[in-house]
Motif scaffolding. Structure first.
Motif, PDB file in Angstrom:
ATOM      1  N   ALA A 252       4.769   2.506   5.338  1.00  9.33           N
ATOM      2  CA  ALA A 252       5.472   2.390   6.621  1.00  9.33           C
ATOM      3  C   ALA A 252       6.975   2.292   6.413  1.00  9.33           C
ATOM      4  CB  ALA A 252       4.952   1.178   7.387  1.00  9.33           C
ATOM      5  N   ARG A 268       1.983  -0.015  10.136  1.00  6.88           N
ATOM      6  CA  ARG A 268       1.463  -0.142   8.777  1.00  6.88           C
ATOM      7  C   ARG A 268      -0.061  -0.056   8.777  1.00  6.88           C
ATOM      8  NH1 ARG A 268       4.146  -2.026   4.542  1.00  6.88           N
ATOM      9  NH2 ARG A 268       5.753  -2.866   5.936  1.00  6.88           N
ATOM     10  N   CYS A 274       0.315   4.813   6.806  1.00  5.87           N
ATOM     11  CA  CYS A 274       0.872   4.335   8.061  1.00  5.87           C
ATOM     12  C   CYS A 274       0.446   5.254   9.195  1.00  5.87           C
ATOM     13  CB  CYS A 274       2.398   4.217   7.996  1.00  5.87           C
ATOM     14  SG  CYS A 274       3.280   5.777   7.828  1.00  5.87           S
TER      15      CYS A 274
END
Length: 326
Positions: A252, A268, A274
């Protein structure tokens, strides 16, 4: 004999005056402070102890160049500002909040809201006049009227209804809201508010507001969604007719560094995965943006975007084959 002995109010005023003096200059001798305050050196020592009890680190040193000095503390204690300092601080904060410095704008507005609570009425017109002469350039955030920001910040702080004319599409309509939070993105200021006409949460662009006013009608706060998350999802996704979700094979933090917060929401999903949520007027447009991130990815929603992936892949393969055959 001390001029203020036995008078609690006078003692408080004298201690605050002492604090102001210590904030003005690096070092004061005891006799200098006693002369400025009109008291004895013994009273100065007692007042210094009062400041220390309140958490102000006042240091004392002996000898040539010695005296009383206000040092840095573990916590940030209240500051005393004279009129000129208060005006200069307010104008600087107005410029930072209304201008284009994205990283400092929200902090400037929070500080300005605190200062506004204690700023004397006699200074407000001077702050307003001087702030009109402050301009900024660069940065990237859409400039907004600092008075509008302050009106909305006060309404959020005091929990009172606000009203404003709002440009949506080609029409301007009057909106009546319960304001909760001002949110700064990398490009614009937004207000998270409960729209009383639509009976639902809404985010509003501050630069589209005119004739902003705060009412005296107080409201009881409702359970509030996370302001930053709600506004970001609205800006990056809900505001568009089409939304798409992707599972990206990268962390992320890596993807957030590649995509502006106003363009997509990055969630995340583990250390090396992600989820990217974004909106656009064209699914091809958002698909190409995710492709150009340079990471492997999967389409989660909508199903028709998977068909667009295959169609675009065939087109790219065909283009590459045509070039190779020449």
């Amino acid at each position: 004999m001390d001029v203020a002995s036995g008078d609690v109010r006078s003692t408080t005023e004298r201690v605050l005056t002492l604090l102001g003096l210590l904030q003005q200059r690096q070092v004061w001798t005891g006799p200098e402070l006693a002369d400025r305050l009109g008291v004895t050196p013994r009273t100065v020592r007692r007042d210094v102890e009062r400041l220390r009890t309140l958490g102000y680190p006042v240091h004392a040193s002996q000898g040539v160049g010695g005296g009383y000095r206000l040092g840095p503390g573990r916590d940030l204690p209240p500051l005393l500002l004279d009129d000129e300092e208060a005006i200069a601080t307010a104008v600087s904060l107005l410029a930072g909040a209304g201008g284009g410095v994205a990283s400092a704008g929200d902090a400037a507005l929070r500080a300005l809201t605190k200062l506004d609570r204690v700023l004397p009425t006699r200074l407000r017109h001077e702050v307003r006049a001087l702030s009109g002469s402050v301009e900024s350039f660069g940065g990237g955030r859409t400039p907004v009227d600092s008075e509008v920001l302050m009106t909305l910040a006060r309404a959020c702080r005091d929990e009172v209804e606000a009203g404003f004319d709002y440009l949506s599409g080609s029409k301007v309509r009057r909106r009546r809201v319960e304001p909760y939070r001002l949110v700064a993105s990398d490009r614009r200021w937004y207000l998270l508010a409960y729209d009383l006409e639509r009976d639902d949460w809404r985010s509003f662009r501050v630069d589209r507001m005119t004739d902003v006013s705060a009412r005296t009608w107080r409201f009881r706060p409702r359970p509030t969604p996370d302001a930053a998350t709600y506004v970001q999802e609205g800006v990056a996704s809900r505001a568009y007719p089409l939304q798409a979700r992707f599972l990206v094979h990268a962390s992320a933090d890596t993807v957030r560094a590649q995509i502006p917060a106003s363009a997509a929401v990055v969630r995340r999903r583990g250390s090396e995965l992600c989820e990217v949520l974004s909106g656009a007027g064209s699914l091809d447009f958002v698909l190409m943006h995710v492709l150009l991130l340079g990471h492997d990815f999967e389409v989660l929603d909508p199903p028709e975007l998977r068909r667009r992936c295959r169609a675009l892949a065939e087109r790219l393969l065909s283009a590459g084959a045509t070039i190779a055959s020449r």
